[in-house]
Design a protein around this motif. Structure first.
Motif, PDB file in Angstrom:
ATOM      1  N   SER A 177       0.864  -1.179   0.000  1.00  0.00           N
ATOM      2  CA  SER A 177       0.000   0.000   0.000  1.00  0.00           C
ATOM      3  C   SER A 177       0.895   1.222   0.000  1.00  0.00           C
ATOM      4  CB  SER A 177      -0.893   0.035   1.239  1.00  0.00           C
ATOM      5  OG  SER A 177      -1.739  -1.083   1.266  1.00  0.00           O
TER       6      SER A 177
ATOM      7  N   GLU B 128      -7.493  -3.312  -3.341  1.00  0.00           N
ATOM      8  CA  GLU B 128      -8.703  -2.553  -3.029  1.00  0.00           C
ATOM      9  C   GLU B 128      -9.142  -1.871  -4.315  1.00  0.00           C
ATOM     10  OE1 GLU B 128      -7.491   0.161   0.014  1.00  0.00           O
ATOM     11  OE2 GLU B 128      -7.051  -1.420   1.434  1.00  0.00           O
ATOM     12  N   LYS B 129     -10.360  -1.365  -4.332  1.00  0.00           N
ATOM     13  CA  LYS B 129     -10.882  -0.738  -5.548  1.00  0.00           C
ATOM     14  C   LYS B 129     -10.024   0.459  -5.951  1.00  0.00           C
ATOM     15  CE  LYS B 129     -13.949  -0.231  -8.816  1.00  0.00           C
ATOM     16  NZ  LYS B 129     -13.511  -0.836 -10.051  1.00  0.00           N
ATOM     17  N   PRO B 130      -9.385   0.386  -7.117  1.00  0.00           N
ATOM     18  CA  PRO B 130      -8.541   1.493  -7.577  1.00  0.00           C
ATOM     19  C   PRO B 130      -9.370   2.533  -8.328  1.00  0.00           C
ATOM     20  CG  PRO B 130      -8.423  -0.304  -9.123  1.00  0.00           C
ATOM     21  CD  PRO B 130      -9.362  -0.745  -8.027  1.00  0.00           C
ATOM     22  N   PRO B 131      -8.749   3.662  -8.704  1.00  0.00           N
ATOM     23  CA  PRO B 131      -9.456   4.666  -9.496  1.00  0.00           C
ATOM     24  C   PRO B 131      -9.864   4.122 -10.877  1.00  0.00           C
ATOM     25  CG  PRO B 131      -7.372   5.534  -8.647  1.00  0.00           C
ATOM     26  CD  PRO B 131      -7.417   4.089  -8.324  1.00  0.00           C
TER      27      PRO B 131
ATOM     28  N   GLU C 217      -1.165 -11.500  -7.407  1.00  0.00           N
ATOM     29  CA  GLU C 217      -2.276 -12.410  -7.692  1.00  0.00           C
ATOM     30  C   GLU C 217      -1.771 -13.766  -8.181  1.00  0.00           C
ATOM     31  OE1 GLU C 217      -6.369 -13.586  -8.623  1.00  0.00           O
ATOM     32  OE2 GLU C 217      -5.412 -12.283  -7.165  1.00  0.00           O
TER      33      GLU C 217
ATOM     34  N   THR D  24      -3.207   9.702  -5.682  1.00  0.00           N
ATOM     35  CA  THR D  24      -4.131   8.745  -5.079  1.00  0.00           C
ATOM     36  C   THR D  24      -3.389   7.778  -4.169  1.00  0.00           C
ATOM     37  OG1 THR D  24      -5.943   7.201  -5.573  1.00  0.00           O
ATOM     38  CG2 THR D  24      -3.975   7.017  -6.942  1.00  0.00           C
TER      39      THR D  24
ATOM     40  N   PRO E 206      -4.938  -4.814  -8.177  1.00  0.00           N
ATOM     41  CA  PRO E 206      -5.336  -4.003  -7.016  1.00  0.00           C
ATOM     42  C   PRO E 206      -5.888  -4.883  -5.888  1.00  0.00           C
ATOM     43  CG  PRO E 206      -6.172  -3.059  -9.050  1.00  0.00           C
ATOM     44  CD  PRO E 206      -5.631  -4.411  -9.396  1.00  0.00           C
TER      45      PRO E 206
ATOM     46  N   ASP F 182      -9.554   0.096 -13.307  1.00  0.00           N
ATOM     47  CA  ASP F 182      -9.096  -1.289 -13.311  1.00  0.00           C
ATOM     48  C   ASP F 182      -7.719  -1.364 -13.960  1.00  0.00           C
ATOM     49  OD1 ASP F 182     -11.377  -2.243 -12.065  1.00  0.00           O
ATOM     50  OD2 ASP F 182     -12.412  -2.638 -13.949  1.00  0.00           O
TER      51      ASP F 182
ATOM     52  N   GLU G 119      -3.827  -3.947 -14.234  1.00  0.00           N
ATOM     53  CA  GLU G 119      -3.032  -5.124 -13.939  1.00  0.00           C
ATOM     54  C   GLU G 119      -1.580  -4.779 -14.230  1.00  0.00           C
ATOM     55  OE1 GLU G 119      -3.727  -9.536 -15.262  1.00  0.00           O
ATOM     56  OE2 GLU G 119      -2.528  -8.551 -16.819  1.00  0.00           O
TER      57      GLU G 119
END
Length: 131
Positions: free
Chosen positions: A46, A74-77, A60, A53, A72, A79, A81
């Motif tokens: 993190s 957590e929910k990023p601004p 993954e 941001t 991510p 999508d 990879e």
């Protein structure tokens, strides 16, 4: 989808480069100077991108000596990879870093330069660190 890529040759065996990239704790050393408040474990990191941001990312998928795929946590601004693909090249390692991002037209205009700079900087830093 927007794709940002950079490739570098690292004069180390592929297993050594993979071991470095497979641990999120090592990724701080690859990041640019505008990264702040870095916290990581072997699997998750993190951090804040200065004046932009906060992001949380996690590994993954790991394929020994071949692939490290990061998404991510957590929910990023938007999508995205991040993917490191490794291959052996005459005793050295070919490392390709790709960021794939789902950007709308406005985000693409704003983020394309910084994202390309990020992939270029990370591959350059990887080559410097492991030389």
């Amino acid at each position: 989808m927007s794709v940002f890529e950079s490739t570098v040759t690292v004069n180390k065996p592929v297993a050594q480069v993979y071991a470095f990239l497979a641990d999120m704790n090592n990724h701080r050393q690859l990041m640019p100077d505008n990264i702040e408040d870095w916290e990581s474990t072997a699997d998750v990191a993190s951090f804040n991108i200065q004046n932009i941001t906060k992001l949380s990312i996690k590994i993954e998928e790991r394929v020994a000596n071949t692939l490290v795929r990061i998404i991510p946590a957590e929910k990023p601004p938007f999508d995205m990879e991040l993917k490191w693909e490794l291959s052996e090249a005459d005793g050295a390692t070919q490392a390709a870093f790709t960021i794939t991002a789902q950007l709308n037209m406005l985000m693409k205009m704003m983020a394309s330069g910084p994202l390309q700079k990020l992939v270029d900087e990370e591959t350059t830093n990887l080559a410097k660190l492991l030389s």
